[in-house]
Design an enzyme around this catalytic site. Structure first.
Site, PDB file in Angstrom:
ATOM      1  N   HIS A 128       0.835  -1.205   0.000  1.00 19.25           N
ATOM      2  CA  HIS A 128       0.000   0.000   0.000  1.00 19.25           C
ATOM      3  C   HIS A 128       0.868   1.253   0.000  1.00 19.25           C
ATOM      4  CE1 HIS A 128       1.070  -0.512   4.224  1.00 19.25           C
ATOM      5  NE2 HIS A 128       0.818   0.778   4.396  1.00 19.25           N
ATOM      6  N   HIS A 146       4.676   0.212   0.243  1.00 20.28           N
ATOM      7  CA  HIS A 146       5.450  -0.566   1.203  1.00 20.28           C
ATOM      8  C   HIS A 146       4.602  -1.697   1.763  1.00 20.28           C
ATOM      9  CE1 HIS A 146       3.619   2.812   3.353  1.00 20.28           C
ATOM     10  NE2 HIS A 146       3.542   2.017   4.406  1.00 20.28           N
ATOM     11  N   ARG A 191       5.041   6.406  13.509  1.00 23.86           N
ATOM     12  CA  ARG A 191       5.064   7.032  12.185  1.00 23.86           C
ATOM     13  C   ARG A 191       4.570   8.468  12.266  1.00 23.86           C
ATOM     14  NH1 ARG A 191       0.976   4.787   7.939  1.00 23.86           N
ATOM     15  NH2 ARG A 191      -0.234   6.628   8.475  1.00 23.86           N
TER      16      ARG A 191
HETATM   17 FE   LIG Z   1       1.913   2.060   5.770  1.00 24.41          FE
END
Ligand SMILES: [Fe+2]
Length: 333
Positions: free
Chosen positions: A118, A274, A289
């Site tokens: 994705h 990824h 993240r």
């Molecule tokens: Fe992701």
């Protein structure tokens, strides 16, 4: 092959000797033929000089994903402070942030496994330009992440497929069928994660090929949030998706990173997909993240992406800017 980045001071950048010395210390070592490089000589944080930041940005744009080892000093605040040097930070549109910050938890014990190819958050129009992932706890084995270069994948398509892709639009949603991708393995935790993830159902139409706003490259917008192609039914969409997506996933088009605690990966989310490999059993794997706002994609024909649902993007309850940026433009219909 190791190359030392030759960095000219950015216009208006501080001319202090320390700033130049910092930039000169940056090295960029390519680790794959089509994607991936390791940056060393940098201590990430919010206090980097302009020349070093532009060297990092240039490396991300060229290599699509870069990795930095041993950034153990970086906490949530430092992670975000560095992110702000690349642009405006945005929260995930539906998943609450960690501790009210911009950081999203990627924890394998909360259903947050990402073992599908994705691009982050493509169910909104202006999905993030950059994602910055920091490893806190890494399992004793497994849990690698793969990245693929969607610019190289486009460039290598045979011409008939390039022409087809140039004229296609894809519908992306966060409300896709989890049961179809995880038959028989839908745990209570996963169901709960799905409920949060889809608390607002987004639908966005993107061009399949976008013009990259910084590099000018053509990149493919595919990945697992794509539900179907505009004008095609589900069966034709799946068949065509498999053809196009297979060019993204070719091993030669990817790089695989074996995480260590303290590592940071920075990727151009407009030119990559990824995949988090789910092979560390029940060992803890905790990453954080931070995402940097993107802009609304523009197709080869000049048409922009449009938000189809919801009518307007709700602000998250936890009080920080939504990552569902539309660049001020909703669907005209
Ligand atoms: Fe992701």
């Amino acid at each position: 092959m190791t190359s030392t980045t030759d960095v000219a001071p950015a216009p208006g950048a501080a001319q202090a000797p320390t700033a130049q010395a910092d930039a000169a210390a940056v090295t960029v070592e390519k680790i794959g033929g089509r994607i991936g490089a390791v940056i060393s000589g940098v201590r990430l944080g919010g206090d980097l000089d302009a020349a070093t930041v532009s060297a990092i940005r240039a490396a991300v744009l060229e290599h699509k994903v870069v990795f930095l080892r041993d950034q153990h000093h970086l906490d949530a605040a430092g992670h975000e402070a560095f992110g702000r040097l690349l642009g405006e930070l945005v929260a995930h549109p539906t998943v609450p942030s960690v501790d009210g910050r911009y950081a999203l938890g990627i924890d394998n014990d909360h259903g947050g496994r990402a073992n599908q190819w994705h691009t982050d958050v493509t169910f909104v129009p202006a999905y993030p330009a950059f994602s910055i992932l920091r490893a806190e706890v890494i399992p004793p084995y497994g849990g690698n992440t793969l990245w693929a270069n969607t610019a190289a994948a486009y460039a290598e398509l045979p011409e008939p497929l390039r022409l087809l892709a140039d004229n296609l639009r894809g519908l992306h949603t966060n409300d896709y069928d989890y049961a179809a991708v995880r038959p028989g393995a839908v745990s209570a935790e996963l169901l709960q994660h799905r409920e949060v993830f889809t608390s607002v159902a987004f639908r966005t139409e993107h061009p399949v090929v976008r013009l990259h706003p910084e590099t000018g490259e053509r990149t493919l917008i595919l990945g697992n949030f794509l539900q179907r192609f505009a004008g095609l039914d589900g069966r034709d969409s799946r068949a065509l998706f498999n053809v196009l997506q297979s060019h993204v996933e070719r091993p030669e088009n990817t790089v695989r990173w074996q995480w260590r605690a303290g590592d940071v990966a920075i990727w151009d989310n407009r030119a990559t997909q990824h995949y988090g490999v789910d092979d560390s059993d029940d060992h803890e794997r905790t990453l954080r993240r931070v995402t940097v706002d993107g802009d609304v994609p523009i197709g080869v024909d000049g048409r922009r992406s449009v938000l189809l649902a919801p009518q307007s993007v709700p602000e998250p309850e936890y009080g920080i800017a939504s990552g569902a940026s539309t660049d001020g433009r909703l669907a005209e219909a």
